[in-house]
Write a protein that holds these residues in place. Structure first.
Motif, PDB file in Angstrom:
ATOM      1  N   GLU A 123      58.239  46.257   8.719  1.00  0.00           N
ATOM      2  CA  GLU A 123      56.711  46.906   9.221  1.00  0.00           C
ATOM      3  C   GLU A 123      57.364  47.510  10.536  1.00  0.00           C
ATOM      4  N   VAL A 124      58.316  47.318  11.006  1.00  0.00           N
ATOM      5  CA  VAL A 124      58.750  48.113  12.385  1.00  0.00           C
ATOM      6  C   VAL A 124      59.470  49.308  11.824  1.00  0.00           C
ATOM      7  N   PRO A 125      58.868  50.608  12.002  1.00  0.00           N
ATOM      8  CA  PRO A 125      59.209  51.978  11.692  1.00  0.00           C
ATOM      9  C   PRO A 125      60.826  52.238  11.887  1.00  0.00           C
ATOM     10  N   LEU A 126      61.663  52.778  11.151  1.00  0.00           N
ATOM     11  CA  LEU A 126      62.952  53.110  11.328  1.00  0.00           C
ATOM     12  C   LEU A 126      62.996  53.899  12.196  1.00  0.00           C
ATOM     13  N   ARG A 127      64.204  53.996  13.323  1.00  0.00           N
ATOM     14  CA  ARG A 127      64.328  54.996  14.325  1.00  0.00           C
ATOM     15  C   ARG A 127      65.524  55.620  14.133  1.00  0.00           C
ATOM     16  N   PRO A 128      65.689  57.050  14.703  1.00  0.00           N
ATOM     17  CA  PRO A 128      66.507  57.815  14.192  1.00  0.00           C
ATOM     18  C   PRO A 128      68.018  57.141  14.167  1.00  0.00           C
TER      19      PRO A 128
ATOM     20  N   SER B 286      50.514  33.745  12.853  1.00  0.00           N
ATOM     21  CA  SER B 286      50.547  34.640  14.220  1.00  0.00           C
ATOM     22  C   SER B 286      49.350  35.499  14.778  1.00  0.00           C
ATOM     23  N   GLY B 287      48.138  35.454  13.793  1.00  0.00           N
ATOM     24  CA  GLY B 287      47.117  36.031  14.339  1.00  0.00           C
ATOM     25  C   GLY B 287      47.075  37.704  14.096  1.00  0.00           C
ATOM     26  N   VAL B 288      48.130  38.248  13.584  1.00  0.00           N
ATOM     27  CA  VAL B 288      48.375  39.593  13.312  1.00  0.00           C
ATOM     28  C   VAL B 288      47.565  40.031  12.209  1.00  0.00           C
ATOM     29  N   SER B 289      47.264  41.495  12.134  1.00  0.00           N
ATOM     30  CA  SER B 289      46.577  41.879  10.828  1.00  0.00           C
ATOM     31  C   SER B 289      47.097  43.317  10.908  1.00  0.00           C
ATOM     32  N   GLY B 290      46.779  43.937   9.670  1.00  0.00           N
ATOM     33  CA  GLY B 290      47.033  45.137   9.297  1.00  0.00           C
ATOM     34  C   GLY B 290      48.702  45.490   8.935  1.00  0.00           C
ATOM     35  N   VAL B 291      49.357  44.154   8.215  1.00  0.00           N
ATOM     36  CA  VAL B 291      50.509  44.244   7.860  1.00  0.00           C
ATOM     37  C   VAL B 291      50.415  43.762   6.458  1.00  0.00           C
ATOM     38  N   PHE B 292      51.588  43.454   5.517  1.00  0.00           N
ATOM     39  CA  PHE B 292      51.691  43.194   4.156  1.00  0.00           C
ATOM     40  C   PHE B 292      51.642  41.690   4.451  1.00  0.00           C
ATOM     41  N   MET B 293      50.680  41.078   3.594  1.00  0.00           N
ATOM     42  CA  MET B 293      50.846  39.647   3.774  1.00  0.00           C
ATOM     43  C   MET B 293      50.813  38.858   2.491  1.00  0.00           C
ATOM     44  N   ASP B 294      51.332  37.697   2.426  1.00  0.00           N
ATOM     45  CA  ASP B 294      51.384  36.882   1.229  1.00  0.00           C
ATOM     46  C   ASP B 294      50.191  36.126   1.255  1.00  0.00           C
ATOM     47  N   GLU B 295      49.739  36.070   0.067  1.00  0.00           N
ATOM     48  CA  GLU B 295      48.414  35.003  -0.063  1.00  0.00           C
ATOM     49  C   GLU B 295      48.956  33.767  -0.742  1.00  0.00           C
TER      50      GLU B 295
ATOM     51  N   ASN C 145      42.404  29.585   0.365  1.00  0.00           N
ATOM     52  CA  ASN C 145      43.593  30.629   0.377  1.00  0.00           C
ATOM     53  C   ASN C 145      43.576  30.977   1.833  1.00  0.00           C
ATOM     54  N   TYR C 146      45.058  31.425   2.201  1.00  0.00           N
ATOM     55  CA  TYR C 146      45.240  31.907   3.694  1.00  0.00           C
ATOM     56  C   TYR C 146      46.291  32.840   3.462  1.00  0.00           C
ATOM     57  N   TYR C 147      46.442  33.739   4.634  1.00  0.00           N
ATOM     58  CA  TYR C 147      47.500  34.801   4.581  1.00  0.00           C
ATOM     59  C   TYR C 147      48.452  34.605   5.616  1.00  0.00           C
ATOM     60  N   VAL C 148      49.634  35.053   5.059  1.00  0.00           N
ATOM     61  CA  VAL C 148      50.745  34.999   6.109  1.00  0.00           C
ATOM     62  C   VAL C 148      51.688  36.485   5.999  1.00  0.00           C
ATOM     63  N   THR C 149      51.821  36.745   7.230  1.00  0.00           N
ATOM     64  CA  THR C 149      52.838  37.920   7.241  1.00  0.00           C
ATOM     65  C   THR C 149      54.120  37.755   6.513  1.00  0.00           C
ATOM     66  N   ASN C 150      54.325  38.890   5.520  1.00  0.00           N
ATOM     67  CA  ASN C 150      55.250  38.672   4.664  1.00  0.00           C
ATOM     68  C   ASN C 150      56.832  39.090   5.445  1.00  0.00           C
ATOM     69  N   ASP C 151      56.791  39.967   6.194  1.00  0.00           N
ATOM     70  CA  ASP C 151      57.928  40.348   7.077  1.00  0.00           C
ATOM     71  C   ASP C 151      58.104  39.243   8.199  1.00  0.00           C
ATOM     72  N   THR C 152      58.903  38.425   8.108  1.00  0.00           N
ATOM     73  CA  THR C 152      58.985  37.113   8.757  1.00  0.00           C
ATOM     74  C   THR C 152      59.520  37.521  10.149  1.00  0.00           C
ATOM     75  N   SER C 153      60.613  38.221  10.474  1.00  0.00           N
ATOM     76  CA  SER C 153      61.095  38.576  11.474  1.00  0.00           C
ATOM     77  C   SER C 153      60.142  39.545  12.391  1.00  0.00           C
ATOM     78  N   TYR C 154      59.105  40.588  11.899  1.00  0.00           N
ATOM     79  CA  TYR C 154      58.166  40.885  12.543  1.00  0.00           C
ATOM     80  C   TYR C 154      57.313  39.952  13.122  1.00  0.00           C
ATOM     81  N   MET C 155      57.006  38.922  12.583  1.00  0.00           N
ATOM     82  CA  MET C 155      56.103  37.818  12.709  1.00  0.00           C
ATOM     83  C   MET C 155      56.530  37.142  14.132  1.00  0.00           C
ATOM     84  N   LEU C 156      57.866  36.876  13.771  1.00  0.00           N
ATOM     85  CA  LEU C 156      58.535  36.020  14.944  1.00  0.00           C
ATOM     86  C   LEU C 156      58.459  37.062  16.352  1.00  0.00           C
ATOM     87  N   GLU C 157      58.674  38.262  16.113  1.00  0.00           N
ATOM     88  CA  GLU C 157      58.608  39.065  17.244  1.00  0.00           C
ATOM     89  C   GLU C 157      57.152  39.118  17.624  1.00  0.00           C
TER      90      GLU C 157
END
Ligand SMILES: Nc1ncnc2c1ncn2[C@@H]1O[C@H](COP(=O)(O)OP(=O)(O)O)[C@@H](O)[C@H]1O
Ligand SMILES: [Mg+2]
Ligand SMILES: [Zn+2]
Lengths: 279, 281
Positions: B108-113, B241-250, B259-271
């Motif tokens: 989810e975190v954009p790649l940097r140069p 984490s309460g975030v939205s707008g990212v790819f989630m697992d149902e 049903n509930y949703y959890v952020t798929n990118d776990t390191s992003y969620m931890l951050e």
């Protein structure tokens, strides 16, 4: 190309399977059938030239192995020619030998200026994809990217070839042989090509089904004015459809002219046999 | 025998780097390479791993993820092999990592140069489903003849009313080559377009390397009247984490059956969780 009602010109076109040798590369008069006794090379098509006129149906008749399909495949770029030229009015006004253009250009010509119907539907169709998708394949290859426009075109051509629209999402693998040929015809016509190539399209079909498909081909020719080349081993079919006819034997044209004249007064001994066999 | 740095011998690395340069020079084009045997089974990320091993240097910091998780068995195994043969430090933090190997996700975190993302690819050929012959698909790419990719989508629209490919959704790279982006969700496709980092894709079994260099135009294939759409999570909130707008697992709560949703990118969620904590403290 000279007169402007000529839509296709074939000049001195040959196809060999094999390298050839000093003898047969220069002179094919020593062949045994179409095979060189010296090196075994097959001369499937030898020095064929002809013109196809606008709106006509040209017949090519000859026994199995005489080179009909090889000639058709070269015209549709399924197979490379060994030598000769090929001109299309729809491509650069016939000024360029289309055998020499890039493979990308050849695809363009195939997709937009030619239609092909093969004897075996497996060659012309993706048998597991729906009939509509099969038609769309030709349209997509021709550059279309609008689903609504393509399905409208598909509906129109499926109706034209008498496939019930209730079956348009079905795959041709579920269809009878006659229906499969109808889907192939709809696909081949979908881009309104000026030229349609038909290779033994009714061979193997029941007689009544055969008659329906032949009637459809005539009707399309009348309605759309498309020029056609019809290939068959069966002179009876050629007689029903074709204005002019070429007779092929061992890769060579042994006789050509107005179909009725050939039927009334065959010159070559082989043609005489063919004619007597259907009388 | 002394184990070479990053397992592969220098000759093999050089070969892979050369092919990688070619892939970067021709975005989206599948470059064949001499795939090596690795001490993990082919099909388990050996293509990506060979890219990583040929690129990694002593100054790198490596992150390995599998379907968004740094802790899955696959990710752990691959990371262990890399670390055992290089000794480079690992991280789960996208902001620290210089080299990221991933399976089935773009973070989810954009790649940097100057950051490199290596994607593991099981099936590099986007036309394979409609054309079995490699010789033919190569010619089709050469002629930019992509009807095969389009009719696959057209057929799905005929059958289901929309394109059903949820992962490995084909893209046109730099207006020239149609490319299989590997089984990332459609959600990740737009991240490839004009991104700042270098994305490399490696298929070990099929022996292919291809690339999306920084700032390359990448467009998902779509018909004019059936626009490309990503999975929509806009109204979903991550339970952890309460975030939205990212790819989630149902997921399904085994107690309540809901049903509930959890952020798929776990390191992003931890951050995100850490940030929140800092905020609170
Ligand atoms: N791929 C090939 N390799 C070798 N010989 C071939 C090949 N295709 C066709 N031939 C030969 O070329 C000749 C013409 O075949 P074909 O064009 O299929 O004839 P027709 O369609 O008139 O039955 C035959 O002798 C056939 O065996
Ligand atoms: Mg034949
Ligand atoms: Zn010879």
């Amino acid at each position: 190309m000279s007169t402007n009602d000529i839509v296709m010109s074939i000049r001195d076109v040959s196809k060999r399977f094999g390298e050839g040798c000093e003898v047969c590369r220069e002179d094919t008069s020593t062949l045994n059938g179409n095979i060189c006794p010296n090196c075994g090379t097959v001369h499937a098509v030898r020095d064929i030239s002809f013109d196809l006129h606008e709106g006509e149906i040209l017949g090519i008749v000859g026994e199995s192995g005489s080179g009909k399909s090889t000639l058709m495949k070269m015209m549709y770029f399924d197979q490379e020619n060994t030598s000769g030229d090929y001109y299309l009015r729809s491509y650069e006004e016939g000024a360029e030998n289309v055998f020499d253009v890039s493979s990308q250009k050849k695809r363009e010509i195939r997709n937009e200026q030619l239609g092909m119907v093969y004897q075996n539907p497996l060659h012309g169709l993706k048998i597991n994809f729906s009939s509509m998708t099969n038609i769309a394949e030709k349209l997509i290859a021709g550059g279309s990217r609008n689903v609504g426009e393509m399905t409208a075109r598909g509906d129109m051509f499926l109706e034209k070839v008498n496939i019930p629209l209730s079956r348009k999402f079905e795959a041709p693998k579920n269809f009878s042989g006659g229906m499969q040929q109808r889907v192939q015809i709809a696909k081949a016509l979908s881009n309104y090509p000026p030229i349609l190539l038909l290779d033994e399209v009714t061979t193997g079909l029941d007689l009544s089904v055969q008659a329906d498909v032949l009637e459809l081909i005539k009707e399309i020719q009348r309605e759309m004015g498309v020029s056609m080349i019809v290939v068959s081993h069966d002179l009876a079919i050629i007689r029903m459809l074709c204005d002019r006819t070429m007779v092929l034997l061992n890769g060579e044209v042994i006789e050509s002219g107005i179909t009725d004249q050939i039927l009334e007064d065959p010159q070559h001994e082989y043609t005489q046999q063919l004619v007597y066999s259907i009388l | 025998m002394v184990q070479n740095f990053a397992f592969l011998d220098e000759h093999s690395k050089k070969e892979i780097r050369r092919k990688t340069l070619k892939a970067i020079a021709v975005p989206g084009y599948q470059v064949p390479f001499a795939s090596r045997e690795l001490p993990i089974a082919r099909g388990w990320g050996t293509g990506g791993l060979q890219l990583t091993l040929s690129l990694i240097g002593r100054d790198d910091i490596i992150k390995v993820i599998d379907q968004g998780s740094d802790e899955s068995v696959n990710a752990v195994n691959i990371r262990k092999l890399i670390q055992d043969t290089t000794g480079v430090p690992e991280t789960i933090d996208m902001n620290e990592a210089t080299l990221v190997q991933s399976r089935h996700r773009i973070p989810e975190v954009p790649l940097r140069p100057s950051q490199i993302l290596v994607l593991q690819v099981p099936m590099p050929e986007p036309l394979r489903a409609v054309e079995p012959s490699e010789r033919v698909t190569k010619a089709l790419h050469g002629d930019k003849e992509y009807s095969g990719a389009w009719i696959k989508m057209f057929e799905q629209i005929m059958k289901y009313g929309h394109v059903t490919d949820d992962a490995d959704y084909p893209v046109l790279v730099n207006g020239r080559y149609v490319m299989a982006p590997s089984p990332i969700p459609r959600f990740d496709n737009p991240k490839m377009n004009d991104n700042e980092g270098l994305i490399l894709l490696g298929a070990g079994r099929e022996k292919k390397i291809y690339a999306v260099p920084p700032h390359t135009h990448v467009a998902s294939l779509a018909f004019d009247d059936h626009p490309f759409e990503i999975e929509d999570f806009s109204d979903k909130v991550c339970r952890e984490s309460g975030v939205s707008g990212v790819f989630m697992d149902e997921l399904i709560d085994p107690d309540t059956g809901e049903n509930y949703y959890v952020t798929n990118d776990t390191s992003y969620m931890l951050e995100q969780l850490n940030k929140e904590e800092e905020h609170v403290n």
